[in-house]
Design a protein around this motif. Structure first.
Motif, PDB file in Angstrom:
ATOM      1  N   GLU A 115       0.811  -1.218   0.000  1.00 26.20           N
ATOM      2  CA  GLU A 115       0.000   0.000   0.000  1.00 26.20           C
ATOM      3  C   GLU A 115       0.842   1.264   0.000  1.00 26.20           C
ATOM      4  OE1 GLU A 115      -3.042   0.735  -0.516  1.00 26.20           O
ATOM      5  OE2 GLU A 115      -3.823  -1.319  -0.678  1.00 26.20           O
ATOM      6  N   TYR A 147       0.706  -6.992  -4.297  1.00 20.99           N
ATOM      7  CA  TYR A 147      -0.515  -7.764  -4.031  1.00 20.99           C
ATOM      8  C   TYR A 147      -0.433  -9.175  -4.590  1.00 20.99           C
ATOM      9  CZ  TYR A 147      -3.386  -4.549  -1.452  1.00 20.99           C
ATOM     10  OH  TYR A 147      -3.898  -3.791  -0.453  1.00 20.99           O
ATOM     11  N   ARG A 149     -10.131  -1.109  -0.153  1.00 23.81           N
ATOM     12  CA  ARG A 149     -10.260  -2.562  -0.263  1.00 23.81           C
ATOM     13  C   ARG A 149      -9.146  -3.289   0.485  1.00 23.81           C
ATOM     14  NH1 ARG A 149     -12.599  -4.096  -6.266  1.00 23.81           N
ATOM     15  NH2 ARG A 149     -14.694  -3.289  -5.850  1.00 23.81           N
ATOM     16  N   LYS A 150      -8.103  -2.530   0.835  1.00 22.25           N
ATOM     17  CA  LYS A 150      -7.021  -3.184   1.586  1.00 22.25           C
ATOM     18  C   LYS A 150      -7.548  -3.738   2.911  1.00 22.25           C
ATOM     19  CE  LYS A 150      -5.405   1.136   3.583  1.00 22.25           C
ATOM     20  NZ  LYS A 150      -4.754   2.346   3.088  1.00 22.25           N
ATOM     21  N   ILE A 174     -10.568  -4.949   3.437  1.00 15.04           N
ATOM     22  CA  ILE A 174     -11.278  -6.197   3.136  1.00 15.04           C
ATOM     23  C   ILE A 174     -10.269  -7.321   2.903  1.00 15.04           C
ATOM     24  CG2 ILE A 174     -12.841  -7.328   1.523  1.00 15.04           C
ATOM     25  CD1 ILE A 174     -14.127  -4.574   1.104  1.00 15.04           C
ATOM     26  N   ILE A 175      -9.220  -6.964   2.162  1.00 23.10           N
ATOM     27  CA  ILE A 175      -8.200  -7.997   1.887  1.00 23.10           C
ATOM     28  C   ILE A 175      -7.509  -8.430   3.178  1.00 23.10           C
ATOM     29  CG2 ILE A 175      -6.001  -8.401   0.720  1.00 23.10           C
ATOM     30  CD1 ILE A 175      -7.092  -6.657  -1.583  1.00 23.10           C
TER      31      ILE A 175
END
Lengths: 476, 618
Positions: free
Chosen positions: A404, A416, B8-9, B11-12
């Motif tokens: 991130e 990711y 969304r991080k 959720i991941i």
């Protein structure tokens, strides 16, 4: 100037990750030693044994990690597609020149060293995917982009399935997680996970339980889409009321329908009522949920039907092997049982280093590779298992944080990908040993015996760390 | 941050945490809450029982059984599976004491906690029967069926060798073996270990906490059946061997008999010998200690390992070399005044007709003749120097297989000694020695030393007129071929035409009309050709030596006999050799030679020599 840049890289390197990586390597080494321990070769440095060899692979892995850090990160960017193409060629070549082990042709044999191209294909696909999607002009929902993305992911899957190595090919579906992060609608991921679960469950469970599960899932889905606390409570009450009435009806009527089916019918009726109410109340996602319910039911039955009537016997037996049925002379899923016994006998604190009898006496198959977690579970108990899982969670969350903080979408997408691959390996491997996932032979990253996977995972991780160390100077 | 999906991080992150949490709960149930897995684990005891193959049987050339197997039982222990047990009852069944139990278990534990060790070897069938009923009381112990070697004929101990347990060194060299395995230690058992041993198999059983076998592990999927060893047939003639051992009783020495056309060993006697049964089973250690402390050294295989002087028998070889090198021809004759004298050196000779040429010189074993031709050879100007001449001689000698191991199929064969020129250089200085200094080599004395098998091999080479086949004891092995080395003719450096005069001499030594050295070896109709020797022994009485082959044409047997301290070749070695040949070719001893057989059987050189017997090694 050159000197300066180097120093910055070492300083900016995420040392926490490096330390976790090293600790995992050492845990793996000790576990392999314990798993294949042999009195005649009791030195952990004996290179005629797997533990000695693993040490060599580990030292090589450290050298590889260093080299990756010292490589200019633009090189990875530049060679993404090239590397991908090269790996695809290797995957094709292995079909013709590979060595057959356990009836699948997935290894190259160079003298004493075996290389498994599928391990490196994950890395290559991650790089290529990052390269492709990081182009800002490409929007993920553009059909053309979707088709190309699918192609990048599915091409190695096809080739690996030809070997056939189902385990490795399944890992590629974890890239869906990356696509999700990059904006792909959550439904795709949701359906994918659900269908995975359904496919496995449909083969492992009987239909009635399956149906009940589906109904409850769809009920939960309906409740979720109501998006309103008051509505949800009301929904639950309606559901309970309708289901209760149906069951009461069955009781009073005194039918000979079995109880399981009664419950299913009750839940189905309740879901239907709930659905109708939500449709009247113009709650937009409800038809979607209903559609899902029926698709899922049809899918569930078709899995069984296709399995029993369409597939050839040898294909059936191959799937049975994947699901751990065929491998099973003692009636029930033998490997899983032995694996569970080994882990279960560890207790809270374990039997102690080298004291595990289940793994020592070869009850557990593949104990140094795919079932390495058994040794840890047996000898270090719940405490040891917890520590290992904690280390993996620490690693994954740290990588999430690292991904991130990247400024370039290339590095983020790549990050990711790494997370998704590690995560899939972790869940499938450990899930398999404790009997919640069918037996799919994929290694536990950094822990399982084997040079190819260790190196591939190390390279994957350190390319990410290399990008991360240079994140300040790297904009795109 | 231009992407809109950064949330969304979370959720991941949750997706990562969720299955891990699920795993932790599942592991907690599996490992901490549910005790049933620990119970299954304790009843999940696996026992690997090695299936020992029976070793291959050993036959002689006529198909007579020499070695077979007999069942025996070993009590095994796996320390990791031991549970407390009633030691008193255990000891009384097995007739052992508690101390034994403690030391053996400690020893087994030291070796390996998880692998089985032998606890008590070769328990009787009766004890085994009693123990079997009580086995449930003794977890960690089990009985392993084994086999022991049995010898229906009490012969050929040195040839057959014996089987013993592998030691640590052998395991390191050959990781296929584990502690407690049997392996051939000497003789044929060792040379043909690979053929005889077969392949171990394994059966895996599940055993419950009460030491009861619950069934085979995974339906025997990992079991491997034992593969029995291959039977082998030796070239040995058992009745000839038995006869040879009988003739050699109470004598120290050796007989080696070879079939010249094939190199097959017909008999290989080394006395004193021992009963092969002595080195089998539990008694082996004790008997071995006793045998190895015997001053007559019965474990020592003299046929392959004793270094003797060649003696006068070696004159044959020197004669052949002189003929080959053109120093003389078969009619060159030499007068013998009854001694060979140069300056202060005098070598005495016997009374015989004179002058003599090659055949007659061998017939009467003339020392003068052979000293002359040997010195003529070394001093011949065509070589340029004595050293060069000596090296020519030495190369010829070595072509007969002297000074090197023959590489017969026996372990521990020694090479004998043919001194190199440098050996004399060291004593006399380079080029400072003359042919006179080494003249004793002309008579097979001096620094030359040979083993009986080498002498038998020379005899075979002469019988074959110029070649030999490496002597070997293996005739045939089931499911494989014998070493091609044992089919290959090895040519000496002597042309075949030169053998005839020498063989004529050997024939006349036995049959000679006017005096032969070995007329006692004459057997009607067998055409024996032979040469006596009296090997001077610096430690005591001379050794009696005889080389012979028969019949003269198309020879069937070549033999070398050494009898230590028995004096002239004609006294002991020649009669024994002739009896052996007669036995082999005729199957029995003619009536008119029974007296000789009787005299040989009765001759006793051991009890006469017991006092200084330990001096006889050389």
């Amino acid at each position: 100037m050159q000197m300066n840049r180097r120093i910055n890289i070492w300083r900016n390197l995420d040392w926490l990750t490096v330390i976790v990586w090293l600790v995992l390597l050492i845990i793996g080494w000790i576990s392999i030693y314990s798993a294949v321990y042999d009195d005649a070769h009791s030195s952990i440095f004996d290179t005629s044994q797997r533990y000695g060899k693993q040490l060599i692979w580990m030292i090589a892995a450290v050298v590889i990690a260093f080299s990756v850090i010292l490589t200019d990160n633009k090189l990875f960017l530049f060679f993404s597609y090239f590397f991908y193409g090269f790996t695809i060629l290797l995957l094709i070549a292995v079909l013709f020149f590979g060595t057959e082990v356990n009836s699948s042709q997935s290894w190259f044999q160079f003298g004493g060293i075996q290389i498994q191209p599928a391990e490196f294909a994950k890395l290559a696909t991650a790089l290529a995917l990052a390269q492709f999607l990081s182009n800002t002009k490409r929007k993920i929902h553009d059909p053309k982009v979707l088709v190309n993305t699918s192609f990048i992911i599915l091409l190695p899957v096809m080739l690996i399935l030809l070997q056939p190595d189902v385990g490795s090919s399944l890992v590629f579906f974890s890239f869906l997680l990356v696509l999700y992060r990059e904006g792909l609608t959550g439904w795709v991921l949701f359906f994918f996970i659900l269908f995975c679960v359904l496919s496995v469950l449909a083969l492992l469970m009987n239909e009635i339980n399956m149906l009940a599960l589906l109904v409850l899932t769809s009920f939960a889905a309906i409740v979720t889409v109501l998006r309103n606390a008051k509505l949800t409570i009301r929904g639950l009450l309606i559901f309970a009321a309708v289901a209760g009435i149906v069951i009461l009806f069955f009781r009073l009527a005194g039918t000979d329908i079995i109880v399981d089916l009664q419950l299913v019918i009750a839940a189905a009726a309740a879901s239907l009522v709930l659905f109708i109410i939500s449709a009247i109340g113009r709650i937009s996602n409800a038809p979607l949920v209903l559609g899902f319910l029926f698709t899922a039911i049809i899918y569930t039955y078709s899995v069984d039907y296709v399995f029993d009537n369409v597939l050839m016997p040898h294909q059936r037996s191959r799937i049975n092997i994947v699901l751990g049925f065929e491998d099973d002379p003692l009636g029930q899923s033998y490997n899983i049982n032995q694996s569970k016994i080994a882990i279960g006998s560890g207790g809270l604190t374990g039997r102690g280093f080298l004291q595990g009898t289940q793994t020592k006496f070869n009850f557990v198959p593949e104990q140094s590779t795919d079932f390495i977690f058994c040794t840890i579970g047996e000898e270090w108990g719940f405490t040891g298992s917890l520590v290992l899982l904690a280390l993996f969670v620490l690693l994954l969350l740290r990588l999430l944080y690292i991904a991130e903080r990247q400024r370039s979408s290339y590095a983020r997408i790549y990050g990711y990908s790494v997370i998704a691959i590690f995560f899939t390996h972790l869940v499938v491997n450990i899930g398999m040993t404790i009997g919640v996932v069918p037996v799919i032979g994929i290694p536990l990253p950094f822990i399982s015996y084997g040079g190819s996977s260790l190196w591939a995972f190390t390279i994957m991780l350190f390319i990410l760390l290399r990008f991360d160390a240079a994140r300040m100077e790297f904009l795109r | 941050m231009k992407d809109h999906f950064s949330d969304r991080k979370y959720i991941i992150g949750a997706m990562i945490m969720l299955p891990v949490l699920f795993f932790i709960i599942r592991l907690f149930i599996l490992q901490v809450l549910d005790p049933s897995y620990q119970l299954s684990a304790s009843s999940n005891v696996l026992r690997n029982v090695t299936q020992y193959p029976s070793r291959g049987l050993i036959y002689d050339r006529t198909g007579e059984l020499l070695v077979y197997n007999e069942p025996a039982y070993d009590l095994m222990v796996v320390p990791a599976q031991l549970a407390p047990f009633d030691t008193a009852e255990f000891c009384s069944i097995l007739e052992i004491d508690k101390e034994y139990v403690d030391t053996e278990i400690a020893r087994a534990r030291e070796y390996s906690r998880f692998r089985s060790s032998v606890f008590l070897k070769q328990i009787s069938a009766l004890t085994y029967a009693v123990l079997q009923e009580k086995m449930y009381k003794f977890p960690g112990f089990y009985v392993q069926p084994r086999t022991l070697r049995k010898y229906p004929k009490d012969i050929a101990a040195h040839i057959l060798g014996y089987v013993g347990e592998v030691d640590r060194r052998m395991i390191e060299e050959n990781p296929g073996y584990v502690m407690g395995d049997y392996i051939g230690i000497t003789g044929v058992e060792k040379t043909y270990e690979e053929e005889l041993s077969g392949e171990k198999g394994v059966s895996r059983f599940l055993v419950d906490v009460h030491n009861r076998v619950m069934g085979s592990y995974q339906d025997g999927r990992f079991d491997a059946p034992a593969v029995v060893g291959n039977d082998i047939t030796l070239s040995l003639d058992a009745s000839l061997q038995a006869y040879g051992e009988k003739l050699m009783q109470n004598k120290i020495g050796s007989i080696v008999a070879i079939e010249p056309s094939t190199g097959e060993i017909l008999s290989l006697v080394s006395t004193p010998t021992y009963h092969p049964e002595l080195l089998v089973g539990r008694v082996r250690t004790r008997n071995f200690r006793q045998l190895s402390s015997d001053t007559l050294n019965p474990l020592f295989n003299r046929a392959l390992m004793a270094h003797y002087p060649a003696g006068s028998t070696f004159k044959i070889v020197n004669g052949l070399i002189a003929l080959q090198e053109g120093i003389i021809d078969d009619v060159t004759s030499q007068t013998c005044p009854g001694h060979y004298t140069v300056g202060r050196l005098t070598i005495r000779c016997r009374h015989h007709v004179t002058p003599v040429a090659m055949a007659a010189a061998i017939q009467v074993s003339c020392n003068t003749y052979f000293c002359h031709i040997f010195r003529d050879l070394l001093d011949h100007p065509k070589y340029g120097s004595v050293t060069a001449g000596f090296n020519v001689w030495r190369d010829h000698v070595r072509s007969f297989g002297l000074g090197e191991r023959l590489d017969a199929d026996f372990p521990n064969e020694l090479r004998g000694f043919v001194p190199p020129a440098t050996y004399y250089d060291r004593f006399y200085g380079e080029n400072r020695w003359r042919s006179l200094q080494v003249v004793s080599l002309a008579l097979g004395q001096g620094e030359l030393s040979v083993t009986p098998i080498q002498m038998a091999n020379i005899t075979a080479a002469i019988a074959n007129r110029g070649f030999y086949i490496t002597p070997h004891i293996l005739k045939d092995v089931a499911n494989s071929d014998i070493d091609p080395e044992f089919r290959e003719k090895k040519y000496t450096t002597i042309d075949s035409i030169w053998f005839e005069p020498v063989i004529e001499g050997m024939y006349r030594a036995v049959h000679g009309p006017d005096g032969g050295t070995a007329r006692i070896a004459q057997v009607q109709g067998l055409d024996i050709c032979g040469k006596t020797g009296t090997a001077e022994n610096p430690h005591g009485d001379d050794h009696s030596v005889f080389l012979a082959f028969a019949p003269r044409n198309n020879p069937q047997i070549a033999i070398a006999v050494y009898v230590e301290n028995a004096g002239f070749g004609a006294t002991m070695a020649a009669p024994i050799a002739s009896l052996m040949i007669e036995k082999y070719l005729n199957g029995e001893i003619a009536g008119n030679r029974k007296w000789l057989e009787q005299r040989m059987l009765e001759a006793d050189f051991i009890n006469r020599l017991v006092a200084d017997a330990d001096e006889q090694e050389n």
